[in-house]
Structure formats: C-alpha cells, structure tokens
Enzyme design. Structure first.
Site, short mmCIF file in Angstrom:
data_model
loop_
_atom_site.label_atom_id
_atom_site.label_comp_id
_atom_site.label_asym_id
_atom_site.label_seq_id
_atom_site.Cartn_x
_atom_site.Cartn_y
_atom_site.Cartn_z
N THR A 153 0.83 -1.19 0.00
CA THR A 153 0.00 0.00 0.00
C THR A 153 0.85 1.23 0.00
OG1 THR A 153 -1.44 -1.27 1.37
CG2 THR A 153 -2.02 0.99 1.06
N ASN A 196 -8.42 13.59 5.00
CA ASN A 196 -9.15 12.68 4.13
C ASN A 196 -10.59 13.09 3.85
OD1 ASN A 196 -7.23 10.62 3.41
ND2 ASN A 196 -7.04 10.40 5.64
N SER A 238 -8.98 18.04 -3.20
CA SER A 238 -9.02 19.46 -3.57
C SER A 238 -7.69 20.14 -3.28
CB SER A 238 -10.13 20.16 -2.82
OG SER A 238 -9.85 20.18 -1.46
#
Lengths: 440, 440
Positions: free
Chosen positions: A202, A435, A440
C-alpha cells in the site's frame, strides 16, 4: 524492534541525517521533473511530479511485490508482465494520479514507458511504471511524455533524496533508509501515508543495491523481508490498488554472504515500514504490538491488526487515554469472530510494561492509570492545536521528532506459540481533515 | 429500505413522535433511578442510571441474542445461563460500567439480580442483568442495590421512554420503535452509539410484546429479524463485549399470524438498527449499501462492511467529497484479501443512482461529480462547526433531522446472485473528540 532509535531536534537535523542515508549505490542515477495539468474528471488545476530511477546498465536482478487489491492499477498490470521479463533498466514514477480503472490506463502507462525508454536508450519493456494518487482519474500521459526529457536531463548519481521527495503525496517528509553490507549498500525510499495496510503493498517502496545478488535470491530475500516488515503495518486498514515494492540490483559490487544480505535487507524494510507508519496521515502515536503465544504466525498478526485497526482504541490512544478495555474488546472481537480455539483465561496483556489483564481479570488502579498516561504522553509525536479556521487540522511536523512508540504486548497463552509484530497508529483530527477533502 | 422516512423539525417534534411510539404493551412496567458513585479504578466521581423492565407475571416466552466477543461481560455469562431457564420476570439494566473482566463480576451481577428479585417478588434467576459502559471497571453493586427500591417504586405501565433515556451512554437521543400487529404491539428500545458492529450484538436492545407467541417461535423470529437488521450495521467495526438483544412476550394478547408477527418484528429491528447508525458517535451521514450479485449472502454483507468500515471512504463522505476511487479500493481490498473468485469486469457500482464503474472502468466527469456532491450534501445530518475551545467537537443534534442516506449500490455481477443491505456511517471530528477521552 526498529534497528534505530533516533530523535531529531529539527527538520534541518532530520534532513542532514537523511542526506547521510541517501548516497546512491553504484550503478544508479536519479532525476525528477514536475509540471501542471488539469484532470479531465474534475476541472481543477493540479501538479504532478515525475521521477526516474535509472540503472547505468539494465539488470536481470530485480524483484517486485505487488498489491493484492482486486482492482489493481494499470501499473500493477504492466508490472505483472515485466516481472517475468529479461531485464529492467529504469522505473518511471508519478504521484497525484494512480491510474486505476481509468479508460486506456495500460496503454497510457505503456506510452510513458516507451517515452522513458527513448530518453534513456532502453526498450519499452525495460521500463517499469509506478503510480500513486487519486484512483479513477486518467493518467495525463501526453504531459508526462513532454516532461520526461527534463527528468532525464536531471539524472545524477549522488543522492536518492530528490526521488524520495518527488514521490510524496500526503507524506510530511521524505523517507530514506540504508544498510551497508559487504562492500556495498542497500538504499530504500518509501512513499505512503494513507491507504496503508499492505498485503502487499500500500505504498511505493524502491530498494536499490549495488550488490551482485542474482534474481532468484533477490526475490526470496525480498519476500522474506516484506513478511517481517510491510506485512505487519497498518495506518487505516485500506490496502491500496496501486502500490508496489521494487528491489533493483546493479550488481556493481561482489555479493556478501547470503545471511548478511538478507539481514541488511530486512533491516532496511523494517525501518522503512516504521517510517511509513510514523509519517502516516494524522499519526500522533505509533503503536507497536508484540503478539506472542499464538497458534500460528497468521493468528498473531491478525490479533495485532485487530487492535491496531480498532477505531475506538486508536482514538483513546490519540487522547493519551489508557482506555485499555477497548484493547481487550478489540482482541475479543477478533477471537470471537474468527472462532479461534483460545483459552482466554491464559491471555496476558501489557502496555508500557504494565500488566493489564491476567487470568481473565483486568488489573487496574489509579496509580497504574497515571503510569499508563505517562507512557502514552512520552510516545506522542505532537498534540493537536486549535486550527485558525476552527476546522482544518494540519500536522505541525516536518520531521519525526523521535522514534518512541506505545508498547503493547499480548501473550495469547499457547505454550511454545508463535509471535508477530504489528505497527499501527492512532486516529486523529488531522486524519479526518486530510481525508475529508484530499482531492481538492 | 427503512419502513419509515421521517423528518423532524425540532427535538420537541421528535420527542412528541417518540411518545407515540413508546406506549408499553400490556403486561409490562418500566422504572428508573440514578445515583452517583466513584469507580475504584480511577478516582473521579461518576453517575449511573438503573433501569427496570418488569413483566406483571414472569414469562416463559423470551429470546436472547448475545455478543460473540471472546471476552464476554459478566451479564453475558449470566444471560447464557438464564437463556435455558424456565421464566424471566424482569431485566435490570445499568449504563456507565459494562462489568467486563472485572474481579467478581458475575457475583456482583447476581447480587444485583437478587436485590431486584426481592424488590419485585421474583427469584434471582428470573432477573436478567444487562450492562453497558466502560470495560474493565467493577460494577458498583452495593450502590446499585441501594438504588433498586427507588427504581421499583417508579415502575409505571404507560411508557417505555424513561427506559429508552436511562440506558443511553453517548447516545444523543432515545430510540424507540413500534409495530402494531394483530391486537397487540411490539415495542423496541435501543442503546448504542459506539463499539457498533453487532455480531450479535454491540448494543442493548429490548423488544417487548404483549402477543402470545411461544418461546420457540419467538427465538426463531428473533434470529431471523437480527439477521436482516443488526447484523448488517456498523459504526466503527468494534464488536462489543457486553451487549445483547432481548425479546420478552407477556402473552397478554392472542398471537397474530406467524408471518405477520415476523414481519412486524423484522420492521422494528430494522428501524432500530438504522436508528443506532444514525445516532452513531459523530455520524454526519448514514451509508446504505445494497450489495447484489454475490455468490452468497455472507459475501454480499462482507463487501458492504468492507466499504462501510473503510476509514478513507468514511472520511471522504464526511467531507461531502465523492472520492469514489476509495469506494472501489475498499471493494478491491476485500475481494483480493479474501481471494474471492469474482470477475471484476462484471462489477457495477452506483452512488445516488449515478453509475460510477462498469466493465472495469470508472465513469466520471465534472457534471456527475457535481451531482454526487449534491447527493452527499442532501444526506448530511449536520456539518461540523468550529468548537469554542478549538478542539472539542460536539454534535449539535438532539434529534435526527431526517432519514436520508448516502445510497450505494454494488452489483458483483454473479447472475442470479445473492444480496444484502449494510448500513454504515462516515467518520468525523465529533467521533474523534468523543472517543479520545470518553471516560472523563
């Protein structure tokens, strides 16, 4: 346990230490470039970094470990093909867009590899792609192809630090670890601060060595090192779609003894794994869980993960609150749900060396409570401060101030049982802010 | 889908509606009392509520469902014995201390049952104990025994609402649901806002009916209703040590048709399950996941839970951010880790009715992004406001303003496959605040 126990007084001191770690092994060069682009899925301008990790000569000695997520990204699909190929000569890495389930993703990745190959004098299939960032967006491959000559022109053989910085997304600081072994070195860099419960993997991890270790041994050593490092960590239990661990050997220096190489590789992987957790999104405390007395290693790890992924225990730790009932709850939840045949009256739990549970009974008193609070506070990396706008929590860290952890021991009570170490983290306002509006 | 779709303009309007739900079925009385005490494990004063749910005459028609956590609380251990007993005449419930793994826990629970029995004219084993609250603390049984006569004196046959309020811990408002069926009713109350992923169970739920349904049918109906309700919800994936669902029938009215009873019980359980999620700790949005096309129902539910328990997706929803790549990541993580033999190119994902993924490709554009943001905002229960001290986030809710949810559909693509519904929630600053220092 980690191979180091460092503390850094400032970001400058951390940077100076990173530079000592970052010297490239013989036979490698690193170059980066960055550029602006606008994702077609949202109409907001964004920025991407491109990184080239290049070998002076293509090598047949490489190993890859790839995510088990069932929606693998296009770079993972390409990497599965490359894995059985003859040679790798470079890795081309981008951040910001992970190229997962986007139309034409594999073709876009291949176009970038071909362009990198042209810039470096390599065949397209000698270039490995790696991407991290938003899932579902299309790779801006035309802009990447334009930026590649700039990254190639920036190639230098001295330091891996520019690459460690360019691959970052929400990371607060770059991560570089090294081990000297035989006449050479293993140097690793890692990216990843969220979507972290590798299985595998990950994050992006690149391990470079100049040692002459052949492909088969390299792959066996990497599997073993990953098992003892990245497979034991979690920030938020979300195994990503995209990420990979890559080990490249330039074979420029003679091989050391096999055990010495494996030990060094394991050390670098463990240190990087701990770096990933310590720099996890919003992490205030690292949790180190030593689970022993388990019927097998998988159970030991699963129990550790159950605690490390318990939102309630994570929040308690965040508040320096020794709410150890939640630790017990998380263990009991997992054992009950998995139907494990354990005698719970033999379970023993400690935190910061303090006995919490024995013979099925909690062992708590106000003096112990105070010692537990002190242990939690000592492991804290920072405390939240009220943000200027009242809502947007940003971690004040530019470097890891220390390497202390909340130390947890869980003995499941099986005589002669198996053990595993799990590294996890608490859950904070900074994680939520990061999160709730990451894109943005 | 829920059996209601309510909206409440104010806490007063919600309360008035609760009162319409709360009329007790024939044959039951409810009384409460509260008192101060100091837990011996920490030297801070605290407050406890005691609740009595009493039958006019002991009944042999009762059903219990108990947590699967491997560290069950003392009330669970006692309830396992009571389950096979002849009759129950009352339940004695406390909040604040869950009586789990505390020294002498079973004996303390039995002393409280015996005292309740004395106050009500029942044998000790005709009284069921139920506790919720901090894990590991000792039950203040002497203080509870002292408070019991007050609760007994308060018994009244009109409304279950005082009990629904007294069993709350971090709940923001009481939860009461009813169904009229045949000539009688089923009335349920629930407690639980954190440590919620029942299996079974992570909360206290008490279901009272005056219908003459015998024990065997009652137990079968409860198992079926739980499977379709509480087993499909999660707030924070933590299955508690303590909690239980209890169904008591006073048998004061003739039994309705079996299908009608089961349908009514299922409706009450589903409504209460949704209430639990909607009032989950820090919940801003309820997620409703309809998973279909699965090889079996367990897989459908597990995929739904994987999404609902993904911290990254939870945070994105909290920020009204349609970061749908994380939805895909969570599904892919579960399918990959579980090694499910699914053809991922057949998976179809929708949110708010909008197609997000088909044929392995994301279907995203700026106009769809805007519609997804609107769907998320419409399902929002409230938005965080900057707290006065900069750090302590408290939910402004005293009632559920509406029953809208973020609607997610995941078709796993197996022809003629199985389906399940999962209810989950987002993750917020209010959850972190609540749980970073719950005990103080």
């Amino acid at each position: 346990m980690p191979s180091t126990s460092l503390a850094f007084a400032s970001a400058e001191a951390h940077r100076a230490w990173l530079e000592t770690q970052a010297a490239l092994p013989a036979g490698f060069r690193v170059g980066t470039a960055s550029f602006a682009f606008t994702p077609v899925e949202v109409s907001k301008p964004s920025k991407m970094n491109l990184t080239l990790l290049a070998l002076d000569r293509p090598t047949d000695a490489f190993a890859l470990a790839l995510t088990t997520n069932a929606f693998p990204g296009a770079p993972i699909l390409v990497a599965r093909q490359r894995r059985e190929g003859a040679r790798l000569g470079a890795v081309v890495v981008n951040n910001k867009v992970s190229n997962v389930c986007a139309p034409g993703g594999v073709e876009a990745a291949e176009r970038v590899c071909a362009a990198a190959g042209r810039a470096l004098g390599l065949a397209p299939d000698e270039v490995l792609p790696a991407s991290t960032g938003v899932i579902g967006w299309r790779l801006p491959d035309a802009a990447m192809v334009q930026a590649l000559p700039g990254a190639a022109a920036a190639l230098q053989p001295r330091s891996v630090l520019p690459a460690a910085e360019a691959i970052m997304t929400t990371d607060l600081y770059p991560k570089v670890r090294r081990a000297e072994v035989g006449g050479g070195a293993i140097v690793g860099i890692a990216k990843g601060a969220g979507m972290i419960e590798p299985n595998l993997a990950t994050m992006l991890v690149f391990l470079l060595t100049d040692l002459d270790v052949a492909r088969d041994e390299l792959r066996a050593a990497l599997d073993e090192a990953i098992e003892g490092s990245f497979h034991g960590i979690t920030v938020d239990s979300d195994t990503s779609t995209s990420d990979m661990v890559v080990l490249l050997a330039s074979r420029a220096r003679p091989a050391p003894a096999r055990a010495a190489f494996r030990d060094a590789l394991r050390r670098v992987c463990r240190d990087l794994a701990e770096d990933l957790v310590r720099n996890g999104e919003g992490v205030h405390h690292v949790l180190r869980l030593q689970v022993s007395g388990a019927p097998d290693r998988a159970v030991a790890r699963a129990v550790g993960k159950a605690v490390a992924n318990s939102p309630l225990f994570q929040c308690a730790v965040n508040g320096n609150d020794p709410n150890v009932g939640r630790l017990l709850c998380a263990i009991g939840k997992h054992v009950g749900a998995a139907g494990l045949p354990l005698d719970m009256s033999r379970v023993r739990i400690r935190m910061g060396g303090e006995l919490l549970l024995e013979g099925g009974l909690m062992q708590l008193d106000p003096a112990k409570e105070e010692r537990l609070v002190r242990h939690l506070r000592a492991a804290e990396l920072y405390a939240s401060a009220p943000p200027a706008d009242g809502l947007t929590f940003r971690p004040p860290l530019r470097h890891p101030p220390h390497e202390r952890s909340v130390e947890l021991e869980v003995d499941l009570g099986v005589p002669g049982g198996h053990a595993a170490e799990v590294l996890g983290a608490d859950r904070s306002h900074e994680y939520i802010t990061e999160n709730a509006d990451y894109r943005s």
